[in-house]
Design a protein around this motif. Structure first.
Motif, short mmCIF file in Angstrom:
data_model
loop_
_atom_site.label_atom_id
_atom_site.label_comp_id
_atom_site.label_asym_id
_atom_site.label_seq_id
_atom_site.Cartn_x
_atom_site.Cartn_y
_atom_site.Cartn_z
N GLY A 240 0.82 -1.21 0.00
CA GLY A 240 0.00 0.00 0.00
C GLY A 240 0.85 1.25 0.00
N GLY A 241 1.87 1.28 0.87
CA GLY A 241 2.75 2.45 0.92
C GLY A 241 3.63 2.59 -0.29
N MET A 242 4.26 1.49 -0.72
CA MET A 242 5.20 1.54 -1.85
C MET A 242 4.50 1.88 -3.15
SD MET A 242 8.37 0.86 -0.83
CE MET A 242 9.41 -0.11 -1.90
N CYS A 243 3.35 1.28 -3.39
CA CYS A 243 2.62 1.57 -4.64
C CYS A 243 2.12 3.00 -4.66
CB CYS A 243 1.46 0.59 -4.81
SG CYS A 243 1.95 -1.09 -5.20
N THR A 244 1.70 3.51 -3.51
CA THR A 244 1.26 4.92 -3.46
C THR A 244 2.41 5.85 -3.80
OG1 THR A 244 -0.39 4.40 -1.77
CG2 THR A 244 0.24 6.70 -2.00
N VAL A 245 3.59 5.58 -3.21
CA VAL A 245 4.77 6.40 -3.52
C VAL A 245 5.09 6.31 -5.00
CG1 VAL A 245 7.25 6.62 -3.15
CG2 VAL A 245 5.74 6.22 -1.20
N PHE A 246 5.07 5.12 -5.56
CA PHE A 246 5.40 4.92 -6.98
C PHE A 246 4.42 5.67 -7.88
CE2 PHE A 246 4.65 2.54 -10.92
CZ PHE A 246 5.93 2.56 -11.48
N PHE A 247 3.13 5.53 -7.62
CA PHE A 247 2.13 6.20 -8.46
C PHE A 247 2.19 7.72 -8.29
CE2 PHE A 247 -0.38 2.07 -8.09
CZ PHE A 247 -0.03 1.65 -9.37
N ALA B 43 -7.08 -4.87 1.59
CA ALA B 43 -7.47 -3.46 1.50
C ALA B 43 -7.16 -2.73 2.80
CB ALA B 43 -8.96 -3.36 1.17
N LEU B 44 -7.47 -3.34 3.93
CA LEU B 44 -7.19 -2.71 5.23
C LEU B 44 -5.69 -2.48 5.40
CD1 LEU B 44 -9.62 -4.72 7.54
CD2 LEU B 44 -9.84 -2.32 6.88
N GLY B 45 -4.90 -3.50 5.06
CA GLY B 45 -3.46 -3.36 5.17
C GLY B 45 -2.92 -2.26 4.27
N ALA B 46 -3.42 -2.21 3.02
CA ALA B 46 -2.95 -1.19 2.08
C ALA B 46 -3.30 0.21 2.56
CB ALA B 46 -3.56 -1.45 0.70
N MET B 47 -4.50 0.40 3.06
CA MET B 47 -4.92 1.72 3.53
C MET B 47 -4.09 2.17 4.73
SD MET B 47 -9.05 1.91 2.97
CE MET B 47 -9.46 0.26 3.55
N SER B 48 -3.79 1.23 5.63
CA SER B 48 -2.93 1.62 6.75
C SER B 48 -1.52 1.95 6.27
CB SER B 48 -2.88 0.50 7.79
OG SER B 48 -2.26 -0.66 7.27
N GLY B 49 -1.05 1.25 5.23
CA GLY B 49 0.26 1.56 4.66
C GLY B 49 0.29 2.96 4.06
N VAL B 50 -0.79 3.34 3.38
CA VAL B 50 -0.89 4.69 2.81
C VAL B 50 -0.84 5.74 3.91
CG1 VAL B 50 -2.40 6.28 1.55
CG2 VAL B 50 -2.16 3.91 0.78
N LEU B 51 -1.56 5.49 5.01
CA LEU B 51 -1.66 6.49 6.07
C LEU B 51 -0.37 6.63 6.87
CD1 LEU B 51 -5.23 5.60 7.41
CD2 LEU B 51 -4.58 7.65 6.15
N VAL B 52 0.34 5.52 7.09
CA VAL B 52 1.50 5.57 7.98
C VAL B 52 2.79 5.92 7.25
CG1 VAL B 52 2.29 3.16 7.84
CG2 VAL B 52 2.43 4.40 10.02
N THR B 53 2.85 5.78 5.93
CA THR B 53 4.10 6.03 5.20
C THR B 53 4.65 7.45 5.40
OG1 THR B 53 3.66 4.34 3.53
CG2 THR B 53 5.14 6.12 2.89
N PRO B 54 3.82 8.51 5.42
CA PRO B 54 4.40 9.84 5.66
C PRO B 54 5.08 9.98 7.02
CG PRO B 54 2.23 10.04 4.69
CD PRO B 54 2.40 8.59 5.05
N ILE B 55 4.77 9.09 7.98
CA ILE B 55 5.39 9.16 9.30
C ILE B 55 6.63 8.28 9.38
CG2 ILE B 55 5.08 8.69 11.76
CD1 ILE B 55 2.13 9.27 11.41
N SER B 56 6.49 7.04 8.98
CA SER B 56 7.55 6.05 9.21
C SER B 56 8.38 5.73 7.99
CB SER B 56 6.92 4.76 9.74
OG SER B 56 6.06 4.21 8.76
#
Length: 289
Positions: A46-53, A196-209
Motif C-alpha cells: 500500500g505504501g510503496m505503490c502509493t509512492v510509486f504512483f 485493502a485494510l493493510g494497504a490503507m494503513s500503509g498509505v496512512l503511515v508512510t508519511p510518518i515512518s
C-alpha cells in the motif's frame, strides 16, 4: 505530563497500525483457519505503490486508490493459491503464506529498490502542540483512518448480509455451504478485505515512518502478536491487542530503553501464550451468528 502524553500519542498511532494488521490476520483466520504471514506485505505494498504512483505524476488520492486496488488483487491471488492447495495441512498453508511474503519482498526490492521511500504528509509536516506534547498531523490521519476502518468493518460484519455470511462460514463452514453460502467467494472476500485494510494503513503511515521493501515482515509479526494478545479470530480483540501492544512499546521505549523496543512484542507474545493462550477476549466469536 508532557512526556507521558507524547508516549501516549505515539503508542496509539503505532498501535492503530498494529490493530489494522491484526484485524487482517483475524479476518482470514476466522474465515479460513489460515494464519496469513503475508499480511505485513499488504501494508508495504500500500505504501510503496502509493509512492510509486504519486512520483509518476498521479494525484495522491488516485495514487492511494490504485495502490489499494493493486494490493487487493495480490490478496485475491494469494487466496487462489491457498484454495488450489485443497485440503493441505495448516503447516503447509502457513508455508505458502510465508513463501508469498518472501516473493512479494523480492519483487518489491526489484521494482522499487532497497532504499527508504517517503511520502508527503496529507496536512503538512508542522507538528501540533498540546499540553507540551508534539503531535504530527499525519498521526491524526492514522488514528482517524483506523477508527473509520474499524467502524466500517463492524458495520459490515454485523449489519450487512454478506458480512453475516462471512461470520457464518467462520462458525461452521459445512453448515454455511448447506444453506447456499458460496464459501469460495467468502474466502476471496476475506482476503480482499484484509489486503485493502493493510494497504490503507500503509498509505496512512508512510508519511510518518517511511516505507521500504522489507518492512512487512516485522509488521506481520507484531500484528500476529496483537491478534494473539486480543484473541485470534476476534475482531474486537485484534483492536484491543494492537493498541495495547503499541502503548506497551511506546512507554517501554520512553521510560526504560528503546534498544529492545522491537523485542518487547515477542516477549509479550511468549507471556500471553503461557498465561492466556486464548487471548484477552478469547478466540473466534461465533455465538452471535
Amino acid at each position: 505530563m508532557s512526556a507521558f502524553l507524547q508516549y501516549l500519542f505515539s503508542g496509539l498511532t503505532v498501535g492503530a497500525v498494529y490493530a489494522v494488521v491484526a484485524i487482517g490476520f483475524t479476518l482470514i483466520y476466522a474465515a479460513s483457519d489460515v494464519v496469513n504471514f503475508a499480511q505485513g506485505e499488504f501494508v508495504m505494498l500500500g505504501g510503496m505503490c502509493t509512492v510509486f504512483f504519486a512520483h509518476s505524476g498521479i494525484a495522491l488520492p488516485l495514487a492511494a486508490f490504485l495502490a489499494v486496488v493493486v494490493t487487493v488483487l495480490v490478496g485475491i491471488a494469494l487466496q487462489k493459491m491457498i484454495e488450489a492447495a485443497g485440503n493441505a495441512s495448516p503447516a503447509t498453508l502457513i508455508i505458502i503464506t510465508l513463501g508469498a511474503s518472501i516473493f512479494l519482498r523480492g519483487v518489491a526490492s526489484v521494482l522499487f529498490g532497497k532504499q527508504f521511500h517517503s511520502l508527503s504528509g496529507f496536512s503538512g509536516s508542522e507538528p501540533l502542540h498540546w499540553l507540551g506534547a508534539a503531535v504530527l498531523p499525519q498521526a491524526l490521519w492514522v488514528l482517524a483512518g483506523a477508527l473509520v476502518m474499524f467502524a466500517t468493518l463492524w458495520f459490515f460484519l454485523e449489519r450487512m448480509t454478506i458480512g453475516v455470511a462471512l461470520r457464518a462460514s467462520a462458525a461452521n463452514r459445512l453448515a454455511a455451504r448447506m444453506v447456499g453460502i458460496n464459501i469460495s467467494l467468502i474466502l476471496m472476500l476475506a482476503f480482499g478485505l484484509s489486503a485493502a485494510l493493510g494497504a490503507m494503513s500503509g498509505v496512512l503511515v508512510t508519511p510518518i515512518s517511511l516505507t521500504r521493501y522489507d518492512i512487512g515482515a516485522l509488521l506481520a509479526l507484531k500484528g500476529f502478536t496483537a491478534a494473539i494478545f486480543g484473541g485470534l479470530g476476534n475482531p474486537a480483540g485484534a483492536v484491543l491487542g494492537g493498541l495495547a501492544l503499541g502503548l506497551l512499546e511506546s512507554f517501554a521505549a520512553g521510560y526504560l530503553t528503546s534498544v529492545y523496543k522491537d523485542g518487547i512484542a515477542f516477549i509479550a507474545l511468549i507471556l500471553i501464550l503461557l498465561t492466556m493462550p486464548n487471548g484477552l477476549l478469547g478466540g473466534k466469536v461465533t455465538d452471535r451468528v
